[in-house]
Design a protein around this motif. Structure first.
Motif, mmCIF file in Angstrom:
data_model
loop_
_atom_site.group_PDB
_atom_site.id
_atom_site.type_symbol
_atom_site.label_atom_id
_atom_site.label_comp_id
_atom_site.label_asym_id
_atom_site.label_seq_id
_atom_site.Cartn_x
_atom_site.Cartn_y
_atom_site.Cartn_z
ATOM 1 N N ILE A 182 -5.856 2.841 -5.527
ATOM 2 C CA ILE A 182 -6.329 2.528 -6.751
ATOM 3 C C ILE A 182 -5.380 3.349 -8.039
ATOM 4 C CG2 ILE A 182 -8.171 2.655 -8.477
ATOM 5 C CD1 ILE A 182 -8.333 0.273 -6.485
ATOM 6 N N LYS A 183 -5.338 4.719 -8.024
ATOM 7 C CA LYS A 183 -4.663 5.730 -8.921
ATOM 8 C C LYS A 183 -3.190 5.458 -8.620
ATOM 9 C CE LYS A 183 -8.262 9.185 -8.403
ATOM 10 N NZ LYS A 183 -8.726 10.613 -7.714
ATOM 11 N N GLY A 184 -2.647 5.057 -7.533
ATOM 12 C CA GLY A 184 -1.209 4.528 -7.471
ATOM 13 C C GLY A 184 -0.948 3.552 -8.379
ATOM 14 N N ARG A 185 -1.791 2.468 -8.255
ATOM 15 C CA ARG A 185 -1.726 1.452 -8.861
ATOM 16 C C ARG A 185 -1.759 1.523 -10.483
ATOM 17 N NH1 ARG A 185 -1.687 -3.802 -7.437
ATOM 18 N NH2 ARG A 185 -3.572 -4.613 -9.003
ATOM 19 N N GLU A 186 -2.546 2.306 -10.962
ATOM 20 C CA GLU A 186 -2.755 2.821 -12.395
ATOM 21 C C GLU A 186 -1.619 3.288 -12.689
ATOM 22 O OE1 GLU A 186 -7.673 3.528 -13.066
ATOM 23 O OE2 GLU A 186 -6.248 5.068 -12.149
ATOM 24 N N GLU B 92 0.754 -1.332 0.264
ATOM 25 C CA GLU B 92 0.152 -0.068 -0.019
ATOM 26 C C GLU B 92 0.964 1.244 0.105
ATOM 27 O OE1 GLU B 92 -2.977 0.247 2.961
ATOM 28 O OE2 GLU B 92 -4.012 -1.470 2.349
ATOM 29 N N SER B 93 1.924 1.252 0.940
ATOM 30 C CA SER B 93 2.859 2.327 0.971
ATOM 31 C C SER B 93 3.574 2.598 -0.544
ATOM 32 C CB SER B 93 3.721 2.276 1.939
ATOM 33 O OG SER B 93 3.468 1.994 3.188
ATOM 34 N N LYS B 94 3.871 1.630 -1.090
ATOM 35 C CA LYS B 94 4.218 1.938 -2.601
ATOM 36 C C LYS B 94 3.504 2.548 -3.365
ATOM 37 C CE LYS B 94 5.505 -0.794 -6.639
ATOM 38 N NZ LYS B 94 5.345 -2.100 -7.429
ATOM 39 N N GLU C 74 -11.076 8.164 0.534
ATOM 40 C CA GLU C 74 -9.929 8.600 -0.014
ATOM 41 C C GLU C 74 -8.583 7.946 -0.113
ATOM 42 O OE1 GLU C 74 -6.920 12.357 1.127
ATOM 43 O OE2 GLU C 74 -8.941 12.360 1.795
ATOM 44 N N TRP C 75 -8.573 7.204 0.954
ATOM 45 C CA TRP C 75 -7.327 6.107 1.197
ATOM 46 C C TRP C 75 -7.306 5.088 -0.036
ATOM 47 C CZ3 TRP C 75 -3.243 6.182 4.481
ATOM 48 C CH2 TRP C 75 -2.480 4.815 4.778
ATOM 49 N N ALA D 33 -3.595 -3.127 -12.388
ATOM 50 C CA ALA D 33 -5.051 -3.081 -12.636
ATOM 51 C C ALA D 33 -5.668 -2.295 -11.525
ATOM 52 C CB ALA D 33 -5.580 -4.772 -12.558
ATOM 53 N N PRO D 34 -6.766 -1.392 -11.616
ATOM 54 C CA PRO D 34 -7.298 -0.704 -10.705
ATOM 55 C C PRO D 34 -8.150 -1.315 -9.817
ATOM 56 C CG PRO D 34 -8.770 -0.525 -12.813
ATOM 57 C CD PRO D 34 -7.437 -1.302 -13.016
ATOM 58 N N ASP D 35 -7.668 -2.320 -8.966
ATOM 59 C CA ASP D 35 -8.201 -3.264 -8.054
ATOM 60 C C ASP D 35 -7.341 -3.147 -6.705
ATOM 61 O OD1 ASP D 35 -6.353 -5.238 -8.602
ATOM 62 O OD2 ASP D 35 -7.898 -5.766 -10.215
ATOM 63 N N PHE D 36 -7.876 -4.098 -5.878
ATOM 64 C CA PHE D 36 -6.951 -4.414 -4.508
ATOM 65 C C PHE D 36 -6.419 -5.749 -4.836
ATOM 66 C CE2 PHE D 36 -9.830 -0.973 -3.591
ATOM 67 C CZ PHE D 36 -8.741 -0.154 -2.881
ATOM 68 N N ASN D 37 -6.341 -6.446 -5.929
ATOM 69 C CA ASN D 37 -5.834 -7.835 -6.018
ATOM 70 C C ASN D 37 -4.444 -7.620 -6.018
ATOM 71 O OD1 ASN D 37 -8.202 -9.047 -5.969
ATOM 72 N ND2 ASN D 37 -8.586 -8.508 -8.114
ATOM 73 N N PHE D 38 -3.717 -7.342 -4.987
ATOM 74 C CA PHE D 38 -2.337 -7.213 -4.878
ATOM 75 C C PHE D 38 -1.784 -8.048 -3.711
ATOM 76 C CE2 PHE D 38 -3.734 -3.363 -3.390
ATOM 77 C CZ PHE D 38 -3.245 -3.346 -2.268
#
Length: 383
Positions: free
Chosen positions: A369-373, A217-219, A363-364, A378-383
């Motif tokens: 999601i935007k950081g992953r993009e 998440e921090s990344k 907001e978190w 992918a714009p999801d939480f599958n990481f």
């Protein structure tokens, strides 16, 4: 004539006059009753007339006071009991907070998955909605018994937020960082209930697990907020430049005021100023707690022992804390019974109003999601 004069008075003074008249009439009625009702004759028979008359007048005054003010003090004592009951309710939910925290440690290390939990901020959300946290099993009898053992131990804190305004039950980063450092046990901010539970159940090692999810998440959060900081226009304005407190003209700046007084006032005003300010210096935190403890103790009817202490403030604070602990301890079984009854009947708790927490959570999630993009994921939480 008297009524005409009364009508000319302001409303609040007319009310005071009316209340005084009512009290005078009530006193006279009580005095008449005491002097003439035969039921009191035997009680007064052994006393001289002058003593009886003095007693009648004084008793009538006191009875009016009891009637007028007794209800307030009775309700005030009832309010104290309600406060302790609410405090006991709050303490009971600390059991669930610890269970949630242990789950958070395991979820962060990817040892478990929790339905509906996709980011670390979800645990903060459930901290403030702990009564509605559906994935937590209900409080068992052995968990309650363990908490009762804790509450009867030598190290108890009723509400950690009272001494630490930054405290949060699910503050994993703060607790884990502290746990994994070499700090002395006395300096720990980990709540005493968590420490007691970990010592009994051997669960302290959960905070030593690798924070896999938190690091990922921090990344993504860093990618997003670095981008935001680069694209936001820099606002440089001398008019809005930060100023230190010494740059402001304020009559509440002690150094500035003393400088002004010494420069412009005569010696007598300076002497009075220094004497006044010395006797009205800001209270230390211990002073505030001691004053609060004294006010609370004087309101209760129970005799509360105060143990010897080199610092009288600490003695008062400890006496009040011990009294509170005993009252909460007495009420915890009743609170737990009420909790079980609600669980068995399917009665839900009133919804919490946590708009600010929900906003922070959204907001978190959006930032992740935007950081992953930006990272090409992918714009999801599958990481």
């Amino acid at each position: 004539m008297e009524n005409d004069n009364k009508e000319n008075l302001p409303a609040h003074l007319r009310q005071e006059v009316d209340e005084a008249e009512k009290e005078a009439i009530a006193r006279m009625e009580i005095e008449y009753e005491l002097r003439n009702n035969l039921m009191y004759k035997k009680f007064f028979s052994t006393y001289p007339p002058e003593d009886i008359e003095e007693f009648v007048k004084a008793y009538a005054r006191r009875k009016v006071t009891w009637i007028n003010w007794g209800k307030y003090y009775y309700e005030h004592n009832e309010d104290h009991q309600l406060r302790f009951y609410n405090l006991a309710q709050s303490c009971l939910w600390q059991i669930q907070q610890k269970k949630l925290f242990n789950l958070q440690c395991q979820w962060r290390s990817e040892k478990i998955k929790i339905p509906g939990v996709v980011c670390t901020m979800d645990f903060r959300y459930w901290e403030y909605n702990i009564k509605h946290c559906t994935f937590l099993p209900q409080i068992t009898q052995w968990e309650f018994d363990l908490y009762m053992d804790y509450f009867q131990s030598d190290e108890v804190e009723i509400d950690p937020t009272e001494g630490d305004f930054d405290f949060e039950w699910q503050d994993y980063v703060r607790f884990a960082e502290e746990h994994n450092s070499s700090k002395d046990e006395e300096d720990l901010v980990l709540p005493l209930w968590y420490q007691f539970y970990d010592n009994r159940m051997g669960t302290a090692s959960l905070m030593g697990l690798t924070d896999v999810r938190g690091e990922m998440e921090s990344k993504y959060l860093k990618l997003y907020y670095d981008h935001i900081n680069k694209t936001m226009p820099e606002e440089r304005s001398d008019a809005l430049a930060a100023r230190s407190s010494d740059d402001y003209l304020s009559a509440y700046n002690p150094a500035l005021v003393e400088k002004f007084v010494r420069e412009f006032e005569d010696k007598q005003v300076l002497r009075y100023y220094l004497s006044y300010e010395k006797s009205h210096k800001p209270m230390e935190f211990a002073d505030e707690l001691a004053e609060m403890s004294f006010k609370e103790l004087r309101e209760i009817s129970d005799v509360v022992p105060v143990k010897a202490n080199a610092d009288w403030r600490e003695a008062l604070i400890d006496a009040w804390e011990e009294y509170r602990r005993i009252q909460v301890l007495k009420l915890l079984p009743l609170v737990y019974d009420d909790y079980l009854q609600k669980q068995n009947l399917g009665i839900s708790y009133e919804a919490e109003n946590n708009v600010e927490i929900e906003s922070e959570l959204n907001e978190w999630k959006s930032a992740i999601i935007k950081g992953r993009e930006m990272d090409g994921a992918a714009p999801d939480f599958n990481f």
